[in-house]
Scaffold this motif. Sequence first.
Motif, PDB file in Angstrom:
ATOM      1  N   ILE A 132       0.938  -1.249   0.076  1.00  0.00           N
ATOM      2  CA  ILE A 132      -0.057  -0.105   0.170  1.00  0.00           C
ATOM      3  C   ILE A 132       0.931   1.196   0.124  1.00  0.00           C
ATOM      4  CG2 ILE A 132      -1.476   1.354   1.383  1.00  0.00           C
ATOM      5  CD1 ILE A 132      -2.887  -1.475   1.937  1.00  0.00           C
ATOM      6  N   LEU A 133       1.904   1.144   0.715  1.00  0.00           N
ATOM      7  CA  LEU A 133       2.741   2.476   0.839  1.00  0.00           C
ATOM      8  C   LEU A 133       3.716   2.640  -0.553  1.00  0.00           C
ATOM      9  CD1 LEU A 133       4.103   2.063   4.458  1.00  0.00           C
ATOM     10  CD2 LEU A 133       2.383   3.805   3.651  1.00  0.00           C
ATOM     11  N   ARG A 134       3.695   1.710  -1.375  1.00  0.00           N
ATOM     12  CA  ARG A 134       4.408   1.892  -2.406  1.00  0.00           C
ATOM     13  C   ARG A 134       3.343   2.076  -3.735  1.00  0.00           C
ATOM     14  NH1 ARG A 134       7.124  -3.424  -1.284  1.00  0.00           N
ATOM     15  NH2 ARG A 134       5.611  -4.251  -2.980  1.00  0.00           N
ATOM     16  N   ILE A 135       2.310   2.507  -3.226  1.00  0.00           N
ATOM     17  CA  ILE A 135       1.324   2.856  -4.610  1.00  0.00           C
ATOM     18  C   ILE A 135       1.755   4.224  -4.825  1.00  0.00           C
ATOM     19  CG2 ILE A 135      -1.097   3.304  -5.107  1.00  0.00           C
ATOM     20  CD1 ILE A 135      -2.014   1.329  -3.220  1.00  0.00           C
ATOM     21  N   LYS A 136       1.694   4.565  -6.224  1.00  0.00           N
ATOM     22  CA  LYS A 136       2.101   5.939  -6.897  1.00  0.00           C
ATOM     23  C   LYS A 136       1.155   6.217  -7.747  1.00  0.00           C
ATOM     24  CE  LYS A 136       6.464   5.663  -5.039  1.00  0.00           C
ATOM     25  NZ  LYS A 136       6.216   6.106  -3.542  1.00  0.00           N
ATOM     26  N   GLU A 137       0.007   5.572  -8.186  1.00  0.00           N
ATOM     27  CA  GLU A 137      -0.971   5.954  -8.910  1.00  0.00           C
ATOM     28  C   GLU A 137      -1.466   7.416  -8.639  1.00  0.00           C
ATOM     29  OE1 GLU A 137      -0.631   2.723  -8.236  1.00  0.00           O
ATOM     30  OE2 GLU A 137      -1.038   1.744  -9.772  1.00  0.00           O
TER      31      GLU A 137
END
Length: 161
Positions: A132-137
Amino acid sequence: MMLWSLPLLSNAEGVTVLSAGEVMNRIHLEDSSAVIWSLSKDPSAWRTVIGGIRSGVPEWLSIGEELSFSSPAALTEEVTEAIQQALDVNPAGVLRLHKNPLEEICGGGDIDMSDISIDQKRRKAQRRLHKILRIKEQDISQATIKNCAKSLRAYLKTIPR
């Protein structure tokens, strides 16, 4: 109210074959509670729908979002749990859902209900948090990501060490 009127096709193993498009068409034509009721009467069709939602495929997630507010409660819980499990394969897709409260979806309830060890629960929640913390959308706000992460961190605190 119409009942499920599309012919349900079965493969050689007797498993009902449904597409996300067919289910969504039924939801648009009927009340979603009628659709969830009729699908639940065919265990193979219901497994197909729940499996599709768990897969994290956007079309199935949209179906999950529609069905998660239908009754009866036990079926709604199963749909919500499938959406929670989709966080593991498509966290960005799940966070794009607008009708479900983040605390419910991101709170780890599906992990807590699973029959795994405490260490496995902790690791699963931590892996989910990292995804979740890596989401970049661009279409998902940082506030949404932070709120989901906050719910998961709160869940992690409930797991005994």
